[in-house]
Design a protein around this motif. Structure first.
Motif, mmCIF file in Angstrom:
data_model
loop_
_atom_site.group_PDB
_atom_site.id
_atom_site.type_symbol
_atom_site.label_atom_id
_atom_site.label_comp_id
_atom_site.label_asym_id
_atom_site.label_seq_id
_atom_site.Cartn_x
_atom_site.Cartn_y
_atom_site.Cartn_z
ATOM 1 N N ARG A 1 25.815 39.168 35.623
ATOM 2 C CA ARG A 1 26.454 38.509 36.765
ATOM 3 C C ARG A 1 25.546 37.490 37.428
ATOM 4 N NH1 ARG A 1 31.919 38.905 36.617
ATOM 5 N NH2 ARG A 1 32.361 40.914 35.673
ATOM 6 N N SER B 1 26.881 37.723 44.069
ATOM 7 C CA SER B 1 27.686 37.985 42.879
ATOM 8 C C SER B 1 27.797 39.480 42.607
ATOM 9 C CB SER B 1 27.063 37.285 41.678
ATOM 10 O OG SER B 1 25.673 37.526 41.664
ATOM 11 N N ALA C 1 31.197 41.612 42.687
ATOM 12 C CA ALA C 1 31.616 42.360 41.493
ATOM 13 C C ALA C 1 31.842 43.826 41.827
ATOM 14 C CB ALA C 1 30.569 42.217 40.393
#
Length: 874
Positions: free
Chosen positions: A826, A849, A853
Motif C-alpha cells: 500500500r 494509505s 485500507a
RNA sequence: GCGGACGUGGUGGAACCGGUAGACACACAGGACUUAAAAUCCUGAGACGGUAACGUCGUGAGGGUUCGAGUCCCUCCGUCCGCACCA
C-alpha cells in the motif's frame, strides 16, 4: 569537448602487442603467492572459431583477469583437442592430409583467439595430435595396462557392410550408414577398455565433495553411474524346451519384491540363450538380426516400440515349482546391463506393461499404492512403479515394498538351485567400462604389438612415441593404418618374430582427459612434473559447455585417479578431483532464415523490413521474400552463423565480449542479435566519452582527498563503491550479466555527475572514473587500457589490483521499506536504518494509505521485518 | 523410452535466506540538438479501467503451505539438452 570516437580495431591491436611484449600473462610457479588455475574447455580445431567459443573464452578471461586483479598467481592456458573424425572426413572429401588440415586450422584459430585479447599464457600451448603430447599418453596407457586398468575384451560396433568401416553412432542415420546408405550391422570386435567401473563407487561418492559444481551435473553423473542394489536371481528352465546345456537363466533385478507379479522373462538378442535358441528357429534368428540392426545406441533401442519373440522356452518361478513363465527375446533388453536378462513385472514397470499388453501376458498388480483399496484397485495401461503395500503376493502380502524386498531376498539366498543359492544380493552399476579403441587414423596410436606366440605385447618404452605414418591414404573407407603397406609390420619385442602393430587408435576423449594436467608443465620429459602439478592443480575454475556434463568430465575424473594409482600424479591437497569448480555455459543461438525455395540462408543474405509483428525478411540477392524461422543453436547445417571475425573487425573484440556477457545469464542460451551488438558498441563509445570528459575537465592527478563531500559528491562516491562491491561479487559468482547491469547503472550516475561542479565533485568523479575502468577491465580489457592511459596513467589496467570498496559508503542511514496491508503493498516508508520495530510499526500505522485500507478496523497483527517490510494484518 | 533442466512486460533478463515483481539493457514512442540525417541527450511506458489521484489484475496452467510465494510443496502443460564411436 574532444569527440573522437574510440577506434577499436586500431587500439585493440596496439594493446594486444603491449601485453604480448610485456609477457604479462606468462605464468610460473611461485609458492609465496596463492594460485588460481582458470581453464576453459579447449577447442576442437574445426577451422574457425564460432560464437560459442567467443562466449566461453570471454567468460574464462573475465575470471582470469579478475583473479589476477585480486592478487592471484593465475594460470590460464590454451590448447587444441586436435585428434578426431572431422580431420579424417576432410581428408576423404578434400584430399588434404588430416595433419595438414588440423595444423592449418590451428593457425587460423590461434590468430582468431589472439584477436579476442584473451589473457592467455600462449607459451604453454598444446596440440593433442603432436607426438610430444601423445607420446606421454602412450606411456600412461602402458602403465594403466600394467596396473590392470587397461584390458581387452570383445564388444560390439556399428559396421557398414558397403563401406567396410566402423561407424560412430552419429554416422548411423535411421539404421543406415551415412555415406553408403547400407543397413548397419553389429559386429563383435576385440577392443581395449579402461576399467572405469573399478572407480564407480569413488566417482559416485566424491561427487559430494564437488560443492562448486552445478547440482544438475552432479545429478546427471550420479544417474549415469547408476548404482543400484538388487539381486541376481537364477530361474530353472524347463528341460523339455531349453536348448542343450541351458538349465537355468540368471536375471538381475532391483525389484525381487515384485516376483509374484512376474509374467515373463526376456533376454537380449545377443544373450547366449537367445543365440542358442536361434540356431534351431530361423524366425527367431531373423528377429535377433533385426534387433541388432537397431544400432548400438541406447536411445534408439529404448525409444523403439517394445517387441519380442517367444522362444518357446519356459522358466520355473523360484517360489512356485508349478508356475511356468515364457522366455522371450526382447528388443528393449540390453546385453550390457546386468546379466542381459530380466523378469518382467508388468504392473511395476512401464516397459514390461507395454510389452505385456502387446503380447497378451497377464498383468497382476502386486503393489497397492497408499490410500488405495485392495478390493477396488485396478491398473489400466499405466504401471505403478512406486512403493506401497504388497498384494497378490502370498507370503509377502501386507508387507511394505522394502520389507518385501528383504523377505524375498532372504528366502532366495537360503533357497538352492543346483547346489548354489538361488539368489545373491548384488550392487550393479549402469556405468560400463570405457571402450577406447577406434578403427581410425587420426588418433593416438595404441602402443601394442600383436605376436602370434606372445599375444598383445606392450611396445618397449624406449620405442615411444609410436608415431602415425605420414603417408597414409584416405581415398577409401576403412582404417588407413590397417591397410598401410608397411607401418604395422614389426617384430615382436619378446621373440623377435614378425608381428603386427595394433592399428586401432585411442578415443579422443582420452586426449582431453589429462590435457589440463599437462598444461601445468607442457615441456616435462615425463607425462607430469609433480612439483608443477602440486602447485597448480586442481583447476580452480573450469568453464565449458553443458554437453560435456557427463562423458568428458567423468572420464577426466576417472583418468586423474588412474594417473594417481599409477604414480603419475598426486595432489597437494586431500582430493583426487581435477576440477574444483565447474561452470557450464549456455549455447549461442540465432534466428534462422529460409528462402522461398526452402533453402537455408545466412544472416547476411537477408535484410529486414518493418518492425515487431510486421518485421519481414527479404533475400538480398533476389529481392524475394524470405521466411524467418525459429531461434536455434548456431550451426553450419542451418546457416544461422555469425562469424566472430566479422564482428571483431566491425565492432571490436571488446564489443563482442561485452555483448556475450550482457543480458543472458551465462548458464542459459544467449540469442545473438544485431541490435544487441550495436547496443554494446554504443556503450563502449559512451564509456569513452565519459572518460574523455573526465580527462579534460579534471586533468592530472586526483590530488588529496577532500575532508568532506557534499550530497552530490557523496552520491557519486556511493554509486562507485557500491558498484565496485556488487561487480566484484557478481564476477565471483560468475553472474556476468548482473555485473554488466551494475556497471550500466553506475555509469548512468557518473554521467549525470559530469555536469556538476565543485572540488569535492571533481575528486569524486575522478575516483569514479578510475573505478569504472578497473571494473570494465576484465570484460573489455582493450578499452580499459585506452581509458586508463587517457586518464594519465602509465601503468596497465591488466596489472592493477582490484580496490577494496570503502565499507561506510555501502550502507545508508535511511532505508525504504514497503508497507503492506493484508499482504498487499500500500505504501512505503523511509526510516532510520536503526529504527526499532515499535517505531517502524507506529510510523506504518500512521500512514494515510494504511489507515484507509484498514477502514477504521484495528490491526489484528503487525509483522515487522527490520529494514525490509511491514505487513499489517487487519 | 530413461535421465536432466528451463518457463517473469513487445524482447533479453533482475529480484540476496519467503519480504516493494519488472533493476539494467534492447526495441518502441514523444521531445531537444541539426538545414537534414546519423550520433548524442532528456522524458515515457506490465495489462486493464480512470483526465488524474488511484483501483483491479499480473511471474506457463491449476491447487496447497504462509501474515506474505516469481521463490517452498503437489498436479498438469510447453520448450530444450544428454543417452556411452561427435567433440
Amino acid at each position: 569537448m574532444a569527440n573522437e570516437r574510440y577506434n577499436a580495431a586500431e587500439r585493440e591491436k596496439y594493446w594486444q602487442s603491449v601485453w604480448e611484449k610485456g609477457e604479462i600473462f606468462r605464468a610460473s610457479e611461485d609458492p609465496s603467492r596463492p594460485k588460481s588455475y582458470v581453464l576453459e574447455m579447449f577447442p576442437y580445431p574445426s577451422g574457425r572459431i564460432h560464437m560459442g567459443h567467443v562466449r566461453n573464452y570471454a567468460m574464462g578471461d573475465v575470471v582470469a583477469r579478475y583473479k589476477r586483479a585480486r592478487g592471484f598467481n593465475v594460470l590460464h592456458p590454451m590448447g587444441w583437442d586436435a585428434f578426431g573424425m572431422p580431420a579424417e572426413n576432410a581428408a576423404m572429401e578434400r584430399k588434404v592430409h588430416p595433419g595438414a588440415w588440423t595444423y592449418a586450422n590451428i593457425d587460423t584459430m590461434r590468430g582468431q583467439l589472439k584477436s579476442m585479447g584473451l589473457s592467455l599464457d600462449w607459451s604453454r600451448e598444446i596440440a593433442t595430435c603432436s607426438p610430444s603430447y601423445y607420446k606421454h599418453q602412450q606411456k600412461l596407457f602402458l602403465d594403466f595396462l600394467k596396473k590392470g586398468i587397461a584390458y581387452r575384451k570383445s564388444s560390439k560396433v556399428n559396421w557398414d557392410p558397403v563401406d567396410q568401416t566402423v561407424l560412430a553412432n552419429e554416422q548411423v542415420i535411421d539404421g543406415r550408414g551415412w555415406r553408403s546408405g547400407a543397413l548397419v550391422e553389429q559386429r563383435e570386435l576385440t577392443q581395449w577398455f579402461f576399467k572405469i567401473t573399478d572407480y564407480a563407487d569413488e566417482l559416485l561418492s566424491d561427487l559430494d565433495t564437488l560443492v562448486n559444481w552445478p547440482e544438475k551435473v552432479r545429478l546427471m553423473q550420479a544417474n549415469w553411474i547408476g548404482r543400484s542394489e538388487g539381486m541376481l536371481v537364477r530361474w530353472a528352465l524347463d528341460k523339455k524346451a531349453a536348448p542343450k546345456d541351458f538349465s537355468e537363466l540368471e536375471v538381475y533385478t532391483t525389484r525381487p519384491d515384485t516376483l509374484f507379479g512376474a509374467s515373463f522373462l526376456a533376454v537380449a538378442a545377443d544373450h547366449p540363450l537367445a543365440k542358442a535358441a536361434a540356431e534351431r528357429d530361423p524366425k527367431l534368428a531373423a528377429f535377433c538380426d533385426e534387433c541388432r540392426r537397431m544400432g548400438t545406441s541406447v536411445a534408439d533401442i529404448e525409444a523403439a516400440e517394445k517387441r519380442g519373440y517367444d522362444t518357446g522356452i519356459r522358466a520355473i518361478h523360484p517360489f512356485d515349482d508349478s508356475w511356468e513363465l515364457p522366455v522371450y527375446v526382447a528388443n528393449f533388453v540390453l546385453m550390457d546391463y546386468g546379466t542381459g536378462a530380466i523378469f518382467g513385472c508388468p504392473s511395476g514397470d512401464q516397459r514390461d506393461m507395454d510389452f505385456a499388453r502387446r503380447y497378451n501376458l497377464p498383468v497382476v498388480p502386486v503393489i497397492l499404492p497408499p490410500g488405495e483399496n485392495a478390493e477396488t484397485f485396478q491398473l489400466t495401461d499405466k504401471a505403478y512403479v512406486d512403493d506401497g503395500t504388497m498384494i497378490n503376493s502370498r507370503f509377502l502380502d501386507g508387507l511394505s515394498t522394502s520389507a518385501a524386498f528383504e523377505e524375498a531376498a532372504n528366502r532366495l539366498e537360503k533357497q538352492s538351485l543346483g547346489s548354489r543359492p538361488q539368489g545373491a544380493r548384488k550392487v550393479n552399476y549402469r556405468l560400463r567400462d570405457w571402450g577406447i579403441s577406434r578403427q581410425r587414423y587420426w588418433g593416438c596410436p595404441i602402443p601394442i604389438i600383436h605376436c602370434k606366440t606372445h599375444g598383445p605385447v606392450p611396445v618397449p618404452e624406449k620405442d615411444l612415441p609410436i608415431e602415425l605414418p605420414e603417408d597414409a591414404t584416405f581415398d577409401k573407407p576403412g582404417n588407413p593404418l590397417d591397410r598401410h603397406p608397411t607401418w604395422k609390420h614389426v617384430n615382436c619385442p619378446i621373440c623377435g618374430e614378425p608381428a603386427v602393430r595394433e592399428t586401432d587408435t585411442m578415443d579422443t576423449f582420452v586426449d582431453s582427459s589429462w590435457y589440463f594436467v599437462r598444461f601445468t608443465a607442457p615441456e616435462a620429459q615425463t607425462p607430469v612434473d609433480l612439483n608443477a602439478a602440486h602447485y597448480w592443480l586442481p583447476v580452480d575454475q573450469y568453464i565449458g559447455g553443458i554437453e560435456h556434463a557427463i562423458l568428458h568430465l567423468l572420464y577426466s575424473r576417472f583418468f586423474v585417479r588412474a594417473m594417481c594409482d599409477t604414480g603419475h600424479l598426486s595432489f597437494a591437497t586431500n582430493t583426487r578431483e581435477p576440477f574444483a569448480a565447474l561452470f557450464t555455459q549456455g549455447m549461442v543461438t540465432h534466428e534462422t532464415y529460409k528462402s522461398e525455395d526452402g533453402l537455408w540462408l545466412l544472416p547476411n543474405e537477408v535484410r529486414f523490413e518493418g518492425e515487431g509483428a510486421n518485421r519481414k525478411a527479404v533475400e538480398v540477392s533476389s529481392g524475394r521474400p524470405a521466411v524467418i524461422g525459429s531461434i536455434e543453436k548456431m550451426s553450419k547445417s542451418k546457416k544461422n552463423l555469425v562469424d566472430p571475425d566479422d564482428i571483431i573487425a566491425h565492432y571490436g573484440a571488446d564489443c563482442a565480449r561485452w555483448f556475450m556477457l550482457s543480458d543472458s545469464p551465462p548458464e542459459r542460451d544467449v540469442i545473438w542479435t544485431e541490435a544487441g551488438v550495436a547496443g554494446a558498441g554504443r556503450f563502449i563509445q559512451r564509456v569513452w566519452r565519459i572518460v574523455e570528459e573526465i580527462a579534460e575537465a579534471y586533468p592530472g592527478e586526483k590530488g588529496p582527498k577532500p575532508g568532506s563531500f557534499g550530497p552530490e559528491a557523496l552520491e557519486v562516491r556511493k554509486a562507485a563503491h557500491r558498484a565496485l562491491d556488487a561487480v566484484g561479487r557478481a564476477i565471483e559468482a560468475l553472474r556476468f550479466n548482473v555485473a554488466v547491469a551494475n556497471i550500466h547503472e553506475f555509469s548512468n550516475v557518473l554521467q549525470s555527475a559530469l555536469s556538476k561542479r565543485g572540488p569535492d565533485i571533481a575528486w569524486a568523479v575522478r575516483e569514479a572514473g578510475d573505478l569504472l575502468i578497473v571494473m570494465i577491465g576484465p570484460m573489455m580489457p582493450h578499452l580499459a587500457e585506452e581509458c586508463w592511459a587517457r586518464l594519465g596513467y602509465n601503468t596497465l589496467v591488466a596489472n592493477e589490483p582490484w580496490p577494496a570498496p570503502e565499507p561506510e559508503l555501502l550502507v545508508d542511514d535511511q532505508v525504504t521499506i514497503a508497507v503492506q496491508v493484508n499482504g498487499k503493498r500500500r505504501d512505503e516508508l523511509v526510516i532510520s536504518r536503526s529504527a526499532k520495530s515499535e517505531e517502524v510499526e507506529a510510523a506504518a500505522l500512521q500512514l494515510g494509505s494504511v489507515v484507509r485500507a484498514l477502514d477504521g478496523r484495528p490491526p489484528k497483527k503487525v509483522i515487522v521485518v527490520p529494514q525490509r517490510i511491514v505487513n499489517v494484518v487487519g
